[in-house]
Design a protein around this motif. Structure first.
Motif, mmCIF file in Angstrom:
data_model
loop_
_atom_site.group_PDB
_atom_site.id
_atom_site.type_symbol
_atom_site.label_atom_id
_atom_site.label_comp_id
_atom_site.label_asym_id
_atom_site.label_seq_id
_atom_site.Cartn_x
_atom_site.Cartn_y
_atom_site.Cartn_z
ATOM 1 N N ALA A 164 -38.671 -9.324 17.054
ATOM 2 C CA ALA A 164 -38.372 -10.712 16.725
ATOM 3 C C ALA A 164 -39.530 -11.361 15.990
ATOM 4 O O ALA A 164 -40.634 -10.816 15.935
ATOM 5 C CB ALA A 164 -38.052 -11.491 18.005
ATOM 6 N N ALA A 165 -39.260 -12.556 15.453
ATOM 7 C CA ALA A 165 -40.283 -13.295 14.709
ATOM 8 C C ALA A 165 -41.019 -14.299 15.585
ATOM 9 O O ALA A 165 -41.903 -15.007 15.104
ATOM 10 C CB ALA A 165 -39.644 -14.016 13.528
ATOM 11 N N ARG A 181 -45.732 -8.476 8.086
ATOM 12 C CA ARG A 181 -45.860 -9.874 7.652
ATOM 13 C C ARG A 181 -45.131 -10.001 6.318
ATOM 14 O O ARG A 181 -45.268 -9.145 5.446
ATOM 15 C CB ARG A 181 -47.327 -10.268 7.493
ATOM 16 N N GLU A 182 -44.345 -11.056 6.158
ATOM 17 C CA GLU A 182 -43.643 -11.273 4.897
ATOM 18 C C GLU A 182 -43.858 -12.703 4.423
ATOM 19 O O GLU A 182 -43.916 -13.643 5.223
ATOM 20 C CB GLU A 182 -42.149 -10.956 5.026
ATOM 21 N N ASN A 183 -43.984 -12.845 3.114
ATOM 22 C CA ASN A 183 -44.207 -14.147 2.497
ATOM 23 C C ASN A 183 -42.879 -14.746 2.036
ATOM 24 O O ASN A 183 -42.037 -14.045 1.456
ATOM 25 C CB ASN A 183 -45.138 -14.015 1.292
ATOM 26 N N TYR A 184 -42.718 -16.027 2.281
ATOM 27 C CA TYR A 184 -41.517 -16.716 1.797
ATOM 28 C C TYR A 184 -41.594 -16.908 0.279
ATOM 29 O O TYR A 184 -42.673 -16.966 -0.305
ATOM 30 C CB TYR A 184 -41.376 -18.068 2.482
ATOM 31 N N PHE A 185 -40.432 -17.004 -0.342
ATOM 32 C CA PHE A 185 -40.331 -17.274 -1.772
ATOM 33 C C PHE A 185 -39.108 -18.160 -1.994
ATOM 34 O O PHE A 185 -38.425 -18.555 -1.035
ATOM 35 C CB PHE A 185 -40.228 -15.969 -2.576
ATOM 36 N N ARG A 285 -44.488 -13.402 10.760
ATOM 37 C CA ARG A 285 -44.703 -12.054 11.285
ATOM 38 C C ARG A 285 -43.513 -11.623 12.132
ATOM 39 O O ARG A 285 -42.840 -12.461 12.742
ATOM 40 C CB ARG A 285 -45.973 -12.003 12.143
ATOM 41 N N ILE A 286 -43.292 -10.325 12.155
ATOM 42 C CA ILE A 286 -42.276 -9.727 13.021
ATOM 43 C C ILE A 286 -43.000 -8.875 14.047
ATOM 44 O O ILE A 286 -43.893 -8.096 13.705
ATOM 45 C CB ILE A 286 -41.281 -8.867 12.219
ATOM 46 N N TRP A 287 -42.611 -9.015 15.320
ATOM 47 C CA TRP A 287 -43.298 -8.353 16.423
ATOM 48 C C TRP A 287 -42.356 -7.417 17.176
ATOM 49 O O TRP A 287 -41.145 -7.646 17.236
ATOM 50 C CB TRP A 287 -43.811 -9.383 17.424
ATOM 51 N N ILE A 329 -44.258 -8.310 1.175
ATOM 52 C CA ILE A 329 -44.082 -7.788 2.528
ATOM 53 C C ILE A 329 -45.130 -6.721 2.806
ATOM 54 O O ILE A 329 -45.414 -5.898 1.943
ATOM 55 C CB ILE A 329 -42.645 -7.250 2.728
ATOM 56 N N GLU A 330 -45.719 -6.766 3.989
ATOM 57 C CA GLU A 330 -46.817 -5.876 4.331
ATOM 58 C C GLU A 330 -46.637 -5.350 5.752
ATOM 59 O O GLU A 330 -46.415 -6.133 6.690
ATOM 60 C CB GLU A 330 -48.142 -6.627 4.228
#
Length: 334
Positions: A164-165, A181-185, A285-287, A329-330
């Motif tokens: 989940a985030a 981790r992903e960046n919004y756009f 982030r997603i955990w 996205i990383e």
């Protein structure tokens, strides 16, 4: 070796007091925090119970372990000797518990996963298949939904592992590791934004399609827009990525979104344009979250599998759909 089966020798023969794992854990907590109160808080006990455990240990070894006259309290020579052995004993016990837990997992009858719906296509099927190959007699069940719902399923013990985030309010009882981790756009309906003109005035004239504030993404994006003092009128909001993307296309509007959202709604990719955020950067982030000490090293191995799948399948597919998102996205390691 059980909690009460480590017996001391020498002076213990006179007192009849045992060295216990509970006592050793209490000793280490006091040794590391240097206060009775700090040790009590760490192990979830009371200061009087901590003092009793230390007194029992001192009776068992026949010597004072701490000099309590100063602040912070310090180890005596006997305490320094016990410190070396206590850490070794507790490490050995932890390793034994992990190995036993893993041994028991071979007969695990059922494993319940709660995974955010952004992974419905890219991660969940591959992860379930891998688990079924590892545990052939295990029934693997995966539920899908919003992050808050997925975490609540874990907290209420309806699931064993969540992806989940967001995190539980109290993480002390959980093993937690970041996956990505992903960046919004920004997306907009195809052709409605002229990239050669100033962006913000154009956005003000277009419908803003938003995620529901009940979702983590919706709350995060709304707060970010307030911080940058750009607050478009709220006309409609949706829980699901696919609904947000469909509404952007149909209304000729725009939305802030993430790479995983894009993957979940990739059928709409031909009808949208992808733009960098016209505001300061925002990411999430997603955990992977599991209850501590219940599934051995399975959560750790599962996190490794997730990262491998995300690297090999998820990111490559996102970049196929929208090459502009190559750095959006990383994969993260603990």
């Amino acid at each position: 070796m059980t909690d009460n089966s480590i017996r001391s020798t020498g002076s213990e023969a006179k007192t009849g007091t045992d060295l216990t794992l509970r006592g050793l854990k209490t000793f280490v907590a006091v040794e590391e925090t240097r206060t009775i109160g700090g040790a009590a808080e760490r192990i979830g006990s009371s200061p009087s119970s901590v003092s009793q455990q230390i007194t029992a240990l001192e009776q068992a070894v026949g010597a004072k372990l701490f000099d309590r006259r100063g602040r912070p309290i310090t180890l005596t020579p006997a305490g320094q000797v016990l410190r070396r052995h206590a850490h070794k004993i507790l490490e050995t016990v932890a390793e034994a518990q992990t190995e036993l837990a893993e041994l028991n997992l071979t007969a695990l009858p059922k494993l319940n996963l709660s995974i955010i719906d952004d992974f419905d296509v890219s991660l969940t099927p591959a992860l379930v298949s891998r688990l079924q190959a590892q545990f052939r007699n295990c029934f693997v069940s995966a539920s899908s939904g919003r992050s808050d719902v997925m975490v609540q399923e874990l907290v209420s013990r309806r699931s064993d592992i969540a992806i989940a985030a967001i995190l539980p309010d109290d993480t002390s009882a959980y093993w937690v590791t970041p996956l990505l981790r992903e960046n919004y756009f920004m997306i907009c309906a195809k052709g409605v934004i002229d990239p050669d003109q100033e962006i913000l005035p154009q956005l003000s004239a277009l419908p803003c399609v938003q995620f529901s504030e009940e979702t983590h993404a919706g709350h995060q994006i709304t707060q970010h827009l307030r911080r940058v003092r750009f607050t478009p009128p709220r006309r409609f909001a949706f829980d699901a990525s696919r609904s947000v993307y469909a509404s952007v296309v149909q209304s000729g509007g725009w939305a802030l979104t993430s790479p995983l959202n894009m993957l979940d709604a990739e059928r709409f990719a031909p009808y949208i344009d992808v733009h960098q955020m016209p505001f300061p950067a925002l990411s999430r982030r997603i955990w992977l979250i599991a209850r501590s000490d219940e599934l051995g090293r399975l959560p750790e191995r599962l996190a490794t599998d997730c990262r491998r799948i995300i690297n090999r399948q998820t990111i490559s597919r996102i970049v196929e759909i929208a090459p502009q998102l190559v750095n959006a996205i990383e994969v993260l390691h603990e």
